[in-house]
Design an enzyme around this catalytic site. Structure first.
Site, PDB file in Angstrom:
ATOM      1  N   THR A 144       0.851  -1.299   0.018  1.00  0.00           N
ATOM      2  CA  THR A 144       0.096  -0.028   0.036  1.00  0.00           C
ATOM      3  C   THR A 144       0.911   1.212   0.035  1.00  0.00           C
ATOM      4  OG1 THR A 144      -1.633  -1.133   1.333  1.00  0.00           O
ATOM      5  CG2 THR A 144      -1.717   1.362   1.469  1.00  0.00           C
ATOM      6  N   GLY A 163      -9.077  -4.675   2.973  1.00  0.00           N
ATOM      7  CA  GLY A 163      -7.934  -4.700   3.889  1.00  0.00           C
ATOM      8  C   GLY A 163      -7.842  -3.819   4.974  1.00  0.00           C
ATOM      9  N   ASP A 164      -6.969  -3.582   5.689  1.00  0.00           N
ATOM     10  CA  ASP A 164      -6.530  -2.265   6.835  1.00  0.00           C
ATOM     11  C   ASP A 164      -6.666  -0.960   6.178  1.00  0.00           C
ATOM     12  OD1 ASP A 164      -4.070  -3.231   5.647  1.00  0.00           O
ATOM     13  OD2 ASP A 164      -3.408  -1.772   6.729  1.00  0.00           O
ATOM     14  N   GLY A 203       1.055  -3.953   4.766  1.00  0.00           N
ATOM     15  CA  GLY A 203       1.315  -5.460   5.108  1.00  0.00           C
ATOM     16  C   GLY A 203       0.217  -6.376   4.955  1.00  0.00           C
ATOM     17  N   GLY A 207      -3.259  -7.011   5.621  1.00  0.00           N
ATOM     18  CA  GLY A 207      -4.542  -6.409   6.454  1.00  0.00           C
ATOM     19  C   GLY A 207      -5.060  -7.301   7.170  1.00  0.00           C
TER      20      GLY A 207
END
Ligand code: ASP
Length: 309
Positions: free
Chosen positions: A151, A181-182, A203, A205
């Site tokens: 990301t 994801g995060d 990384g 998520g």
């Protein structure tokens, strides 16, 4: 008064270089951050963000992005958005809404279209070829389908002492349709408070969103830790906790900057990142986990900069 910008991965170098010039001239942290991320989104060479990002298991590029203004706590986010050239701009536009600030799927895409944001098919021929190859490989082996993600996350401080944070990602390669994801989730993928500082994550998520590490890092900086102390404390404690509870921890790399333009990073993988401040021009560093709960950080060599994304 100081300005500063920190961003995940080497892919942010061109965008950070542009944003650094802008910040130096007094451009606000919202515009500088949006421009920095758009440069990454527009570059088809980077396969985990924007145009040229790797698709989901059906060959469709679904993107996540978020924007946060640390002066007013305005947050906007999109998830699983399709065919929109700059998801970060959709997220930023949403951040000024009173309601409906986080939109997903078709709703996010329709919002971007109505807002007049440029639409293009985000799947490049190169990304389609990589996807088709992976489908073939998966028929013949038990290869993890999810190798391939990153990301772009940015934290920005301007001369007016305002701070922003933002992320943009195509998420995990070969993900299920609708997987989020995060990156668009406040506290996990990003967080910023202009009175303290900001952080963003990259990384896996599925693990990152268990830890709310961006919020935790900002909280620790607010308690008086330096950015590096806060990053080390939050990331390595959480890494150890995951290992205790689950036997392993996914990749996680966090960057942060405080309101004075001081920065920190912690990671459990080899992690290139980019910084520019009043004191240093755009610089690529490489971080690795050090002994105990510490991080080793080195300037990247020219060869490393050319090699890595
Ligand atoms: N955190 C992103 C996600 O899980 C991917 C990455 O940053 O590598 O969607």
């Amino acid at each position: 008064m100081k300005w500063g910008i920190i961003a995940t991965w080497r892919m942010a170098l061109e965008g950070v270089s542009q944003a650094a010039k802008e910040l130096e001239q007094g451009v606000n942290a919202g515009d500088a951050l949006e421009h920095a991320i758009r440069v990454v989104e527009d570059n088809p060479r980077y396969r985990s963000v924007g145009y040229g990002g790797l698709p989901n298991e059906h060959g469709i590029v679904e993107l996540d992005a978020a924007f946060m203004d640390g002066d007013h706590f305005d947050i906007g986010a999109v998830a699983a958005i399709q065919d929109v050239k700059n998801p970060i701009s959709a997220a930023r536009k949403l951040s000024s809404n009173q309601f409906n600030r986080f939109l997903v799927g078709q709703g996010a895409t329709a919002f971007a279209q109505k807002a007049g944001l440029e639409r293009i098919n985000m799947l490049t021929d190169e990304a389609r070829t990589i996807w088709q190859k992976r489908l073939e490989e998966m028929k013949n082996s038990d290869l993890s389908p999810y190798d391939g993600h990153d990301t772009v996350g940015v934290v920005c401080l301007d001369l007016m002492e305002s701070m922003t944070a933002g992320t943009s990602s195509s998420g995990l390669f070969m993900k299920k349709s609708g997987r989020v994801g995060d990156s668009p989730l406040s506290g996990s993928g990003f967080y910023v408070d202009s009175e303290i500082g900001g952080a963003t994550a990259t990384g896996l998520g599925e693990d990152l969103l268990k830890g709310c590490l961006c919020y935790e890092i900002v909280r620790l900086m607010g308690e008086g830790m330096t950015p590096q102390e806060a990053a080390d404390r939050a990331v390595y404690r959480f890494h150890d906790k995951l290992v205790r509870k689950k036997g392993k921890a996914g990749a996680m790399s966090l960057i942060c900057m405080n309101k004075h333009g001081e920065w920190g990073v912690a990671t459990n993988v080899e992690f290139p990142f980019v910084v520019a401040t009043e004191e240093e021009g755009p610089t690529v560093y490489i971080a690795n986990k050090g002994a105990g709960h510490s991080t080793m950080i080195e300037r990247a060599t020219r060869e490393q900069i050319e090699k890595c994304e």
